[in-house]
Design a protein around this motif. Structure first.
Motif, PDB file in Angstrom:
ATOM      1  N   ASP B  62       0.797  -1.365   0.048  1.00  0.00           N
ATOM      2  CA  ASP B  62       0.153   0.250  -0.075  1.00  0.00           C
ATOM      3  C   ASP B  62       1.394   1.348  -0.547  1.00  0.00           C
ATOM      4  O   ASP B  62       1.414   1.548   1.018  1.00  0.00           O
ATOM      5  N   GLN B  63       0.784   2.385  -0.766  1.00  0.00           N
ATOM      6  CA  GLN B  63       1.491   3.179  -1.272  1.00  0.00           C
ATOM      7  C   GLN B  63       1.597   4.142   0.437  1.00  0.00           C
ATOM      8  O   GLN B  63       2.567   4.632   1.009  1.00  0.00           O
ATOM      9  N   PRO B  64       0.638   4.241   1.090  1.00  0.00           N
ATOM     10  CA  PRO B  64       0.300   4.649   2.668  1.00  0.00           C
ATOM     11  C   PRO B  64       1.865   4.071   3.528  1.00  0.00           C
ATOM     12  O   PRO B  64       2.201   4.650   4.202  1.00  0.00           O
ATOM     13  N   TRP B  65       2.261   2.390   3.447  1.00  0.00           N
ATOM     14  CA  TRP B  65       3.445   1.654   4.160  1.00  0.00           C
ATOM     15  C   TRP B  65       4.576   1.529   3.265  1.00  0.00           C
ATOM     16  O   TRP B  65       5.233   0.579   3.738  1.00  0.00           O
ATOM     17  N   ARG B  66       4.667   2.308   1.964  1.00  0.00           N
ATOM     18  CA  ARG B  66       6.042   2.073   1.229  1.00  0.00           C
ATOM     19  C   ARG B  66       6.831   2.287   2.479  1.00  0.00           C
ATOM     20  O   ARG B  66       6.875   3.184   2.742  1.00  0.00           O
ATOM     21  N   PHE B  67       7.795   1.810   2.343  1.00  0.00           N
ATOM     22  CA  PHE B  67       9.153   1.926   2.652  1.00  0.00           C
ATOM     23  C   PHE B  67       8.783   1.308   4.144  1.00  0.00           C
ATOM     24  O   PHE B  67      10.085   1.766   5.000  1.00  0.00           O
ATOM     25  N   SER B  68       7.650   0.859   4.907  1.00  0.00           N
ATOM     26  CA  SER B  68       7.864   1.380   6.204  1.00  0.00           C
ATOM     27  C   SER B  68       7.622  -0.209   6.561  1.00  0.00           C
ATOM     28  O   SER B  68       7.515  -1.035   6.312  1.00  0.00           O
ATOM     29  N   ASP B 370      27.125   5.397   7.747  1.00  0.00           N
ATOM     30  CA  ASP B 370      27.040   4.650   6.336  1.00  0.00           C
ATOM     31  C   ASP B 370      25.544   3.746   5.861  1.00  0.00           C
ATOM     32  O   ASP B 370      24.988   3.791   5.099  1.00  0.00           O
ATOM     33  N   ASP B 371      25.358   3.307   7.429  1.00  0.00           N
ATOM     34  CA  ASP B 371      24.410   2.246   7.477  1.00  0.00           C
ATOM     35  C   ASP B 371      22.840   3.526   7.518  1.00  0.00           C
ATOM     36  O   ASP B 371      21.367   2.376   7.143  1.00  0.00           O
ATOM     37  N   ALA B 372      22.821   4.122   7.865  1.00  0.00           N
ATOM     38  CA  ALA B 372      21.155   5.131   8.236  1.00  0.00           C
ATOM     39  C   ALA B 372      20.816   5.239   6.544  1.00  0.00           C
ATOM     40  O   ALA B 372      21.041   5.373   5.919  1.00  0.00           O
ATOM     41  N   GLU B 373      18.980   5.246   6.716  1.00  0.00           N
ATOM     42  CA  GLU B 373      18.325   5.310   5.394  1.00  0.00           C
ATOM     43  C   GLU B 373      17.297   6.448   5.944  1.00  0.00           C
ATOM     44  O   GLU B 373      16.724   6.403   6.937  1.00  0.00           O
ATOM     45  N   ALA B 374      17.271   7.306   4.465  1.00  0.00           N
ATOM     46  CA  ALA B 374      15.947   8.176   4.516  1.00  0.00           C
ATOM     47  C   ALA B 374      15.882   7.907   3.070  1.00  0.00           C
ATOM     48  O   ALA B 374      15.992   8.301   2.346  1.00  0.00           O
ATOM     49  N   ASN B 375      13.950   7.797   3.053  1.00  0.00           N
ATOM     50  CA  ASN B 375      13.365   7.962   2.084  1.00  0.00           C
ATOM     51  C   ASN B 375      12.291   8.902   2.474  1.00  0.00           C
ATOM     52  O   ASN B 375      11.755   9.211   2.716  1.00  0.00           O
ATOM     53  N   SER B 376      12.286   9.827   1.561  1.00  0.00           N
ATOM     54  CA  SER B 376      11.542  11.004   1.052  1.00  0.00           C
ATOM     55  C   SER B 376      10.532  10.860  -0.456  1.00  0.00           C
ATOM     56  O   SER B 376      11.086  10.088  -1.407  1.00  0.00           O
ATOM     57  N   MET B 377       9.246  10.755  -0.234  1.00  0.00           N
ATOM     58  CA  MET B 377       8.127  10.787  -1.516  1.00  0.00           C
ATOM     59  C   MET B 377       7.487  12.096  -0.710  1.00  0.00           C
ATOM     60  O   MET B 377       6.347  11.974  -0.897  1.00  0.00           O
ATOM     61  N   PRO B 378       7.906  12.786  -1.745  1.00  0.00           N
ATOM     62  CA  PRO B 378       7.358  14.479  -1.934  1.00  0.00           C
ATOM     63  C   PRO B 378       5.967  14.126  -2.586  1.00  0.00           C
ATOM     64  O   PRO B 378       6.077  13.633  -4.009  1.00  0.00           O
ATOM     65  N   GLY B 379       4.715  15.193  -2.493  1.00  0.00           N
ATOM     66  CA  GLY B 379       4.323  15.225  -3.709  1.00  0.00           C
ATOM     67  C   GLY B 379       3.364  15.969  -4.099  1.00  0.00           C
ATOM     68  O   GLY B 379       3.070  16.843  -2.814  1.00  0.00           O
ATOM     69  N   LEU B 380       2.406  16.566  -5.688  1.00  0.00           N
ATOM     70  CA  LEU B 380       2.533  17.508  -4.872  1.00  0.00           C
ATOM     71  C   LEU B 380       0.886  17.143  -5.854  1.00  0.00           C
ATOM     72  O   LEU B 380       1.259  16.395  -7.459  1.00  0.00           O
ATOM     73  N   GLU B 381       0.223  17.960  -5.867  1.00  0.00           N
ATOM     74  CA  GLU B 381      -1.484  17.314  -6.239  1.00  0.00           C
ATOM     75  C   GLU B 381      -2.185  18.974  -6.938  1.00  0.00           C
ATOM     76  O   GLU B 381      -3.148  18.976  -5.485  1.00  0.00           O
ATOM     77  N   ILE B 382      -1.891  19.513  -7.777  1.00  0.00           N
ATOM     78  CA  ILE B 382      -2.570  21.136  -7.682  1.00  0.00           C
ATOM     79  C   ILE B 382      -3.518  20.910  -8.808  1.00  0.00           C
ATOM     80  O   ILE B 382      -3.183  20.851 -10.615  1.00  0.00           O
ATOM     81  N   LEU B 383      -4.743  21.028  -8.797  1.00  0.00           N
ATOM     82  CA  LEU B 383      -5.829  21.466  -9.898  1.00  0.00           C
ATOM     83  C   LEU B 383      -6.504  22.948  -9.912  1.00  0.00           C
ATOM     84  O   LEU B 383      -7.432  23.373 -10.163  1.00  0.00           O
ATOM     85  N   ALA B 384      -5.486  24.299  -9.036  1.00  0.00           N
ATOM     86  CA  ALA B 384      -6.201  24.707  -9.563  1.00  0.00           C
ATOM     87  C   ALA B 384      -4.838  25.799 -10.014  1.00  0.00           C
ATOM     88  O   ALA B 384      -3.755  25.802  -9.974  1.00  0.00           O
ATOM     89  N   ASP B 385      -5.445  27.777 -10.544  1.00  0.00           N
ATOM     90  CA  ASP B 385      -4.894  27.931 -11.157  1.00  0.00           C
ATOM     91  C   ASP B 385      -3.578  29.156 -10.178  1.00  0.00           C
ATOM     92  O   ASP B 385      -4.484  29.441  -8.663  1.00  0.00           O
ATOM     93  N   ASN B 386      -3.079  30.124 -10.611  1.00  0.00           N
ATOM     94  CA  ASN B 386      -2.462  30.824  -9.607  1.00  0.00           C
ATOM     95  C   ASN B 386      -1.680  30.177  -8.685  1.00  0.00           C
ATOM     96  O   ASN B 386      -1.636  31.432  -7.017  1.00  0.00           O
ATOM     97  N   VAL B 387      -1.174  29.447  -8.400  1.00  0.00           N
ATOM     98  CA  VAL B 387       0.013  28.825  -7.295  1.00  0.00           C
ATOM     99  C   VAL B 387       1.209  29.046  -7.597  1.00  0.00           C
ATOM    100  O   VAL B 387       1.957  28.395  -8.151  1.00  0.00           O
TER     101      VAL B 387
END
Lengths: 263, 455
Positions: B62-68, B370-387
């Motif tokens: 499930d996307q909300p649990w990806r990498f978890s 070296d063993d630390a791990e960081a996963n980032s999944m930023p996202g945009l969903e823009i349905l308006a103008d002038n933002v």
């Protein structure tokens, strides 16, 4: 320099330094006794800043031969922080910006590091001293809560370097291009800060491209550095001569005597 | 300094341990714990339990649990908490040190209210309410019903939100009436105490029009080595022109499984700032939904984590712009060492009519090993103008130049590293302009470094 005992000078002998394949310092010898101010002048790319960083122990440079003694002790194997605690200070040409770390906390850590283990810095005394030095350098007290060098003007950065010099009271201070980026008023303030630090217990090495700084910090000796070597030494009048004639004549010297015997 | 006498009237008297045993939470609701709650609420809880049972367990696909690490979510060891003895209560109260000056304070351990420092007379007279949840359910039923878990848990933890609703028995209810400013912070402590204990901390904050309030919540463990489970919800309802600061100092022990679900709704011209400091837990998940529902609303979403050992911090966020001229600014920073792991999944959503939105999302990870791990999944969903929207996630190491600069001042490497990491995090913490709270947070972060250097 032969009459100065090893125990009270910073001495550099036959130093050779490379970065990668390129040799930048090519057999440099220099001694800065306590109580004196020496100036190194030289054109861009002569290795002046490299010398400053090597003295401070920067890990990017490889010392291939020679030695650096501080009060008779070889400091070449010491880590940068150990050298600093033994009394060496470098004022950076381009001081780093440290976001999120205030000047007060940064300097407190540096002062604390010089205290015997188990002893805690007394906050009231610390701030009293810090404010006294800041007044000397005409720095606003609000600087203490600003992040180290972040968003500082060129002049503010250099004042901050001299503030650290004043707080840490090193035995030997190397000032790398401390005049760059300063207007005349700031230059006078910074020079005053350095002059206050002159004294029998401290040797100072001023590295500069221009003679201008030396109008305000009058050196005891001036050395000309070209292509990784000291090519001439003299008194303070040498600086004026360089200002007038430039470095061209020395650049010729370097082409005719490119690889002197340094055995 | 406010120093009110603790009101003990509604504090449960310490019971004898045999009053009820410690059933596993997965065996269902505990009748004994829910005793005293109104029937309508208990019915709602039964429905929530049924929902918990019906919803599927999180899956990494499930996307909300990806990498978890969903294996960390094993709830079978955890039990309903038992009543604390008088001695245990005293010990925990002694450990509950926080701010010197507060408007009011509530201290809970294993979901039992140990102490309540009520609001000063002046605030009570102006209508401010600070009450344990179980009293607010009865005494302010309308307000409570309107706002209690009104936003669905949309970021993956619907199952855990259902579990929370099924088992919540206490927590904090704050209401600030129109135009009232509560100057000093309200402070809440939640402690985990028993072996394998579970807690369901709940905070419902309702700030009416033009009001102002700051709430600081501490999550702590009374024992460093007892496993525990915390499944909390905090909902902030920010009325027109109101200004709310919410700070969470999550410092559970490192054997705690922690899930925290936040929903913030910001009405017209209001401003909500939340700062979440995550230090503890073996797996700690934080879901934050910020809904900007009125024109000119602003939300600042700030978080820092310091992760070491095998700790895992998992953050999921949604900046939902449902109105024009709204602003949201997210800044999350993680400092990770050893084999610690962080995950960030965040979305900025600008709904069709939410023109002139400013939305920012910045995630910075500092990898100290070296063993630390960081996963980032930023996202945009823009349905308006002038933002104006921007998002960015970076991971990097300590700067060698900065390190050399500190070393050249004689600062030993270990301390130089600490200073740089603290500096990295301070950029977030110092966004909160509340010196007493930022000092406290700096202290907690420093203590975590000390903990590390002692290992």
């Amino acid at each position: 320099m032969f009459c100065v005992p090893q125990m009270s000078q910073l001495s550099i002998t036959n130093l050779r330094v490379s970065i990668g394949e390129q040799e930048i310092i090519r057999g440099l010898s220099l001694a800065i006794p306590k109580g004196e101010v020496h100036a190194i002048m030289g054109p861009n790319g002569s290795g002046k800043s490299t010398l400053a960083k090597v003295l401070a122990g920067h890990p990017d440079y490889k010392v291939t031969s020679g030695e650096i003694l501080m009060d008779g002790e070889n400091i070449m194997e010491l880590a940068p922080d150990e050298r600093a605690r033994k009394g060496l200070f470098l004022a950076f040409q381009y001081p780093s910006e440290i976001p999120g770390v205030t000047i007060a906390n940064f300097l407190r850590a540096a002062v604390q590091a010089r205290m015997p283990e188990g002893e805690e810095l007394e906050a009231t005394d610390y701030y009293a001293r810090l404010y006294e030095k800041m007044d000397l350098l005409e720095m606003d007290r609000s600087f203490t809560s600003r992040s180290v060098n972040e968003g500082f003007s060129g002049g503010e950065k250099k004042r901050n370097e001299i503030l650290q010099l004043a707080m840490l009271e090193p035995k030997y201070a190397v000032l790398d291009e401390t005049d760059s980026g300063l207007d005349i008023d700031a230059l006078k303030v910074v020079a005053h800060g350095v002059n206050v630090m002159r004294g029998p217990g401290r040797g100072i090495l001023v590295i500069t491209h221009y003679q201008r700084l030396l109008d305000y910090i009058i050196p005891d000796h001036v050395h000309v550095m070209v292509q990784g070597r000291i090519v001439r030494s003299g008194g303070k009048e040498l600086a004026l001569e360089l200002e007038e004639k430039g470095y061209e004549s020395y650049e010729e010297v370097k082409t005719t005597a490119r690889e002197p015997a340094l055995a | 300094m406010t120093n009110h006498t603790a009101v003990l009237d509604e504090v449960m008297e310490p019971g004898t341990p045999q009053e009820y045993s410690e059933p596993a939470i997965l065996s269902g609701p505990s009748e004994a714990r829910a005793a005293g709650l109104p029937a309508w609420f208990r019915e709602q809880q039964s429905a929530a339990w049924a929902k918990f049972e019906s919803l599927p367990f999180p899956n990494r696909k499930d996307q909300p649990w990806r990498f978890s690490n969903v294996n960390a979510l094993d709830l079978s060891p955890f039990v309903h908490s038992t009543r604390l003895s008088e001695k245990e209560r005293e010990e925990i109260l002694d450990l509950s040190t926080g701010l010197k000056e507060v408007a009011g304070r509530l201290i809970f351990a294993d979901d039992q209210l140990l102490r309540r420092d009520p609001l000063p007379e002046k605030l009570l007279k102006s209508g401010v309410i600070l009450k344990p949840l179980e009293r607010a359910i009865i005494e302010h039923e309308d307000l409570f019903r309107r706002h209690f878990m009104a936003q669905p848990a949309a970021l993956g933890s619907a199952k855990f939100a259902a579990l929370h609703e099924a088992f919540v028995t206490s927590g904090t209810f704050v209401y600030v009436p129109r135009g009232v400013e509560v100057e000093l912070p309200i402070e809440i402590f939640h402690w985990l105490h028993g072996e394998n204990a579970s807690v369901f901390p709940h905070t419902l904050l309702i700030a009416d029009e033009l009001s102002k309030v700051t709430v600081l919540e501490h999550f702590r463990s009374a024992h460093p080595n007892r496993a525990g489970f915390a499944c909390g919800v905090n909902d902030l309802v920010v009325g027109r022109g109101a200004k709310v600061n919410y700070i969470c100092a999550q410092n559970w022990n490192e054997k705690t499984l922690a899930i925290q679900i936040n929903a913030t709704t910001a009405a017209r011209e209001s401003s909500a700032l939340s700062l979440n400091v995550h230090l503890g837990g073996n797996y700690s998940r934080f879901e934050s939904l910020s809904r900007l529902i009125g024109e000119g609303a602003r939300s600042d979403l700030l978080a820092v984590s310091v992760a070491h050992g095998a700790q895992e911090f998992d953050a999921r966020t949604l900046q939902d712009h449902a109105s024009p001229h709204t602003t949201s600014d997210l800044l999350y920073k993680n400092a990770l060492t050893d084999s610690a792991k962080s995950t960030f999944g965040g979305l900025i959503r600008v709904e069709p009519h939410a023109h002139f939105t400013d939305a920012y999302q910045t995630v910075r990870n500092l990898l100290l090993s070296d063993d630390a791990e960081a996963n980032s999944m930023p996202g945009l969903e823009i349905l308006a103008d002038n933002v104006k929207c921007s998002h960015g996630a970076t991971s990097g190491q300590l700067s060698e130049d900065e390190m050399f600069y500190l070393l050249s001042r004689g600062i030993p490497a270990a301390i130089a590293k600490q200073l740089l990491v603290a500096g990295f995090l301070n950029e977030v913490v110092d966004r909160l302009s509340h010196p007493a709270i930022t000092d406290l947070i700096h202290g907690l972060i420093e203590a975590k470094f000390q903990l590390r250097s002692r290992e």
